[in-house]
Scaffold this active site. Structure first.
Site, mmCIF file in Angstrom:
data_model
loop_
_atom_site.group_PDB
_atom_site.id
_atom_site.type_symbol
_atom_site.label_atom_id
_atom_site.label_comp_id
_atom_site.label_asym_id
_atom_site.label_seq_id
_atom_site.Cartn_x
_atom_site.Cartn_y
_atom_site.Cartn_z
ATOM 1 N N GLU A 225 17.283 20.900 57.950
ATOM 2 C CA GLU A 225 16.149 21.012 57.034
ATOM 3 C C GLU A 225 15.076 21.971 57.561
ATOM 4 O OE1 GLU A 225 14.641 17.278 55.552
ATOM 5 O OE2 GLU A 225 12.957 18.269 54.552
ATOM 6 N N LYS B 279 10.911 8.601 55.134
ATOM 7 C CA LYS B 279 11.893 9.695 55.235
ATOM 8 C C LYS B 279 11.313 10.805 56.105
ATOM 9 C CE LYS B 279 14.424 13.433 54.006
ATOM 10 N NZ LYS B 279 14.162 14.849 54.326
ATOM 11 N N ASP C 247 23.992 7.841 67.496
ATOM 12 C CA ASP C 247 24.444 7.371 66.187
ATOM 13 C C ASP C 247 23.254 7.314 65.231
ATOM 14 O OD1 ASP C 247 25.271 5.807 64.020
ATOM 15 O OD2 ASP C 247 26.566 4.537 65.242
ATOM 16 N N HIS D 232 7.314 25.844 52.705
ATOM 17 C CA HIS D 232 8.767 25.898 52.537
ATOM 18 C C HIS D 232 9.246 27.225 51.971
ATOM 19 C CE1 HIS D 232 10.491 22.121 53.605
ATOM 20 N NE2 HIS D 232 9.690 21.401 52.856
HETATM 21 P P1 NAD Z 1 30.475 2.625 75.272
HETATM 22 O O1 NAD Z 1 31.173 1.318 75.221
HETATM 23 O O2 NAD Z 1 31.289 3.866 75.176
HETATM 24 O O3 NAD Z 1 29.601 2.724 76.613
HETATM 25 C C1 NAD Z 1 28.908 1.663 77.105
HETATM 26 C C2 NAD Z 1 29.517 1.190 78.410
HETATM 27 O O4 NAD Z 1 29.212 2.124 79.437
HETATM 28 C C3 NAD Z 1 28.932 -0.129 78.879
HETATM 29 O O5 NAD Z 1 29.657 -1.179 78.280
HETATM 30 C C4 NAD Z 1 29.087 -0.055 80.388
HETATM 31 O O6 NAD Z 1 30.306 -0.634 80.800
HETATM 32 C C5 NAD Z 1 29.185 1.451 80.692
HETATM 33 N N1 NAD Z 1 28.029 1.966 81.471
HETATM 34 C C6 NAD Z 1 28.081 2.778 82.542
HETATM 35 N N2 NAD Z 1 26.833 3.061 83.012
HETATM 36 C C7 NAD Z 1 25.983 2.422 82.216
HETATM 37 C C8 NAD Z 1 24.556 2.337 82.152
HETATM 38 N N3 NAD Z 1 23.758 2.955 83.041
HETATM 39 N N4 NAD Z 1 24.007 1.607 81.168
HETATM 40 C C9 NAD Z 1 24.792 0.978 80.254
HETATM 41 N N5 NAD Z 1 26.144 1.005 80.267
HETATM 42 C C10 NAD Z 1 26.728 1.748 81.242
HETATM 43 O O7 NAD Z 1 29.374 2.772 74.160
HETATM 44 P P2 NAD Z 1 28.334 1.770 73.501
HETATM 45 O O8 NAD Z 1 26.983 2.298 73.787
HETATM 46 O O9 NAD Z 1 28.603 0.351 73.815
HETATM 47 O O10 NAD Z 1 28.651 2.016 71.955
HETATM 48 C C11 NAD Z 1 28.148 3.133 71.277
HETATM 49 C C12 NAD Z 1 29.115 3.597 70.228
HETATM 50 O O11 NAD Z 1 29.454 2.542 69.334
HETATM 51 C C13 NAD Z 1 28.535 4.679 69.363
HETATM 52 O O12 NAD Z 1 29.483 5.725 69.279
HETATM 53 C C14 NAD Z 1 28.397 4.014 67.991
HETATM 54 O O13 NAD Z 1 28.520 4.966 66.966
HETATM 55 C C15 NAD Z 1 29.524 3.042 68.003
HETATM 56 N N6 NAD Z 1 29.481 1.884 67.089
HETATM 57 C C16 NAD Z 1 28.389 1.544 66.347
HETATM 58 C C17 NAD Z 1 28.416 0.429 65.511
HETATM 59 C C18 NAD Z 1 27.171 0.047 64.730
HETATM 60 O O14 NAD Z 1 26.099 0.586 64.986
HETATM 61 N N7 NAD Z 1 27.245 -0.888 63.787
HETATM 62 C C19 NAD Z 1 29.563 -0.350 65.463
HETATM 63 C C20 NAD Z 1 30.659 0.007 66.248
HETATM 64 C C21 NAD Z 1 30.616 1.110 67.072
#
Ligand code: NAD
Length: 424
Positions: A82, A260, A276, A374
């Site tokens: 945008e 927005k 996300d 704009h």
């Molecule tokens: P992930 O599981 O890939 O990473 C998190 C993991 O990293 C932790 O479980 C931990 O084991 C590890 N880790 C290492 N160093 C860390 C630190 N310093 N702090 C925290 N963890 C550390 O990712 P996530 O963050 O659990 O999930 C994010 C993803 O899930 C995004 O891609 C999102 O789009 C997706 N997602 C979103 C939804 C929703 O919002 N409703 C639902 C499902 C999946």
């Protein structure tokens, strides 16, 4: 820490000079930008992130300048299609500078997973039975993610709610998980799935849904800034901004557009850093409902000195690990530019960008209206969509501004005229 976030004439520099200027203030190598070239993330890389991939979709990536957050100058990476968004954020940050920029804070990064229990005969008693055995459930959840526990995160609490729905009373178990530097969805979903059998057995019912809630209201970030009266344009402008804000606070139709504007800043930083956007947006929607009515996410007031004070508090579930944050090269570059070392730092930068964007939009609306600013980008857009070359675009843009005619048919006729060598 960026040496300064004020880079003279940044907006008028060619792209390679902008890269050098950013590298200079960060004290880093210009090689950083090889990660944001169009060949750094190809279809084969993209296929590791999504399905049925046949290409990649690129967007503008820039930095907002002039930001000071908690006394430190920072450059704010933003990805957005945008026009005017990055310029507006930079401008609002300039107006906040004389009074110290943005002050930010945040809660611990606590996300919640929900486990829905169905077919429970005695929901009240089941709730109590689950709470009696919470230590055991928490241990089981923590066993799923030793890495998270090792870095200081893990389950910090358990709550049980009873939700009266149309046909049943559902027992909802919430795991409150400190996800440290992750956005945390996968982390908490894994825990919820792992403990659901035990929890269902205690409740003497069945577990159905096991997933995080995006109403991340235990993971709030806050920004506050005092916007200088003179740079804003004086008392009348402040009074009109306050009228604009009060309408957003009172009227959901206005609030949706007001919010927005906030999300223009929020989503751009969230996207640039590989986070996300939908998760943050879902959190924002749910947070914008106060006492059952959709309202403004931000507040504006006049302080004792007559300056404008803005605040914004909302859930910002973003991470530095997980998702695309470490996989997408442009996201890695954006995180380096942002110079954040924790997910909380990033969330605070995101919320500051949201407040800046909000103020910029209110100021324009309360003064000249949005269309003027704009126009030149809109004219460029029209020329590009008609297939004009760079040289033709310059001529077309000037002509449209002069004529105040921002229509595609006019672009087409100027282009035809230029290409036929005529003039009119
Ligand atoms: P992930 O599981 O890939 O990473 C998190 C993991 O990293 C932790 O479980 C931990 O084991 C590890 N880790 C290492 N160093 C860390 C630190 N310093 N702090 C925290 N963890 C550390 O990712 P996530 O963050 O659990 O999930 C994010 C993803 O899930 C995004 O891609 C999102 O789009 C997706 N997602 C979103 C939804 C929703 O919002 N409703 C639902 C499902 C999946």
């Amino acid at each position: 820490m960026a040496e300064t976030s004020r880079i003279a004439d940044f907006r008028n520099m060619p792209v390679d000079e902008r890269r050098t200027a950013v590298a200079d203030v960060l004290g880093t190598d210009v090689d950083l930008f090889s990660q944001v070239n169009s060949d750094s993330f190809g279809p084969d890389d993209a296929a590791n992130l999504s399905e049925n991939v046949f290409g990649v979709f690129s967007l503008p990536l820039g930095v907002a300048t002039n930001f000071t957050i908690n006394g430190t100058d920072v450059l704010v990476p933003m990805a957005t299609e945008e026009a005017s968004v990055i310029a507006a954020a930079s401008n609002a940050a300039r107006i906040a500078r004389p009074q110290g920029g943005f002050s930010t804070s945040s809660t611990e990064p606590v996300m919640q997973a929900q486990i829905q229990l169905i077919n429970v005969a005695d929901p009240h008693a089941a709730r109590t039975r689950i709470l009696e055995r919470q230590a055991e459930i928490i241990d089981l959840a923590n066993d799923q993610d030793p890495k998270l526990v090792e870095v200081g995160g893990g389950v910090k609490g358990l709550e049980v709610r009873l939700v009266e729905a149309r046909t049943a009373t559902y027992v909802l178990v919430h795991l409150l998980v400190d996800v440290r530097d992750a956005m945390g969805a996968n982390a908490v979903n894994t825990m919820a799935e792992a403990v659901s059998g035990t929890v269902a057995a205690i409740a003497e019912g069945d577990a159905l849904l096991r997933i995080l809630t995006n109403k991340a209201d235990r993971r709030l970030s806050r920004a506050r800034a005092v916007f200088d009266r003179d740079l804003l344009g004086g008392d009348e402008v402040i009074d009109n901004i306050l009228h604009a804000y009060e309408l957003a606070a009172a009227d959901p139709y206005r609030a949706a557009t007001h919010n927005k504007g906030i999300m223009n800043g929020i989503s751009a930083v969230v996207l640039a850093t590989g986070n996300d956007t939908r998760a943050v947006e879902a959190g924002a929607h749910s947070h914008a409902v106060v006492d059952g009515r959709y309202s403004s996410l931000s507040t504006f007031e006049k302080n004792a000195d007559g300056d404008l004070v803005g605040t914004l508090e909302m859930p910002i579930p973003v991470g530095l690990v997980g998702g695309a944050t470490r996989v997408h090269p442009a996201a890695r570059a954006a995180l380096q530019i942002a110079e954040v070392s924790t997910a909380q730092d990033l969330a605070e930068m995101v919320v500051a960008a949201g407040l800046a964007q909000n103020l910029a939009a209110l100021r324009v609306l309360a003064t000249e209206g949005v269309q003027r600013g704009h126009m030149s980008l809109h004219a460029k857009n029209l020329a590009a969509s008609a297939g004009a070359t760079a040289e033709e675009t310059t001529i077309i843009v000037n002509r449209l501004i002069e004529e105040k005619a921002f229509r595609f048919d006019r672009v087409q006729s100027i282009l035809d005229e230029l290409r036929s060598g005529g003039s009119q």
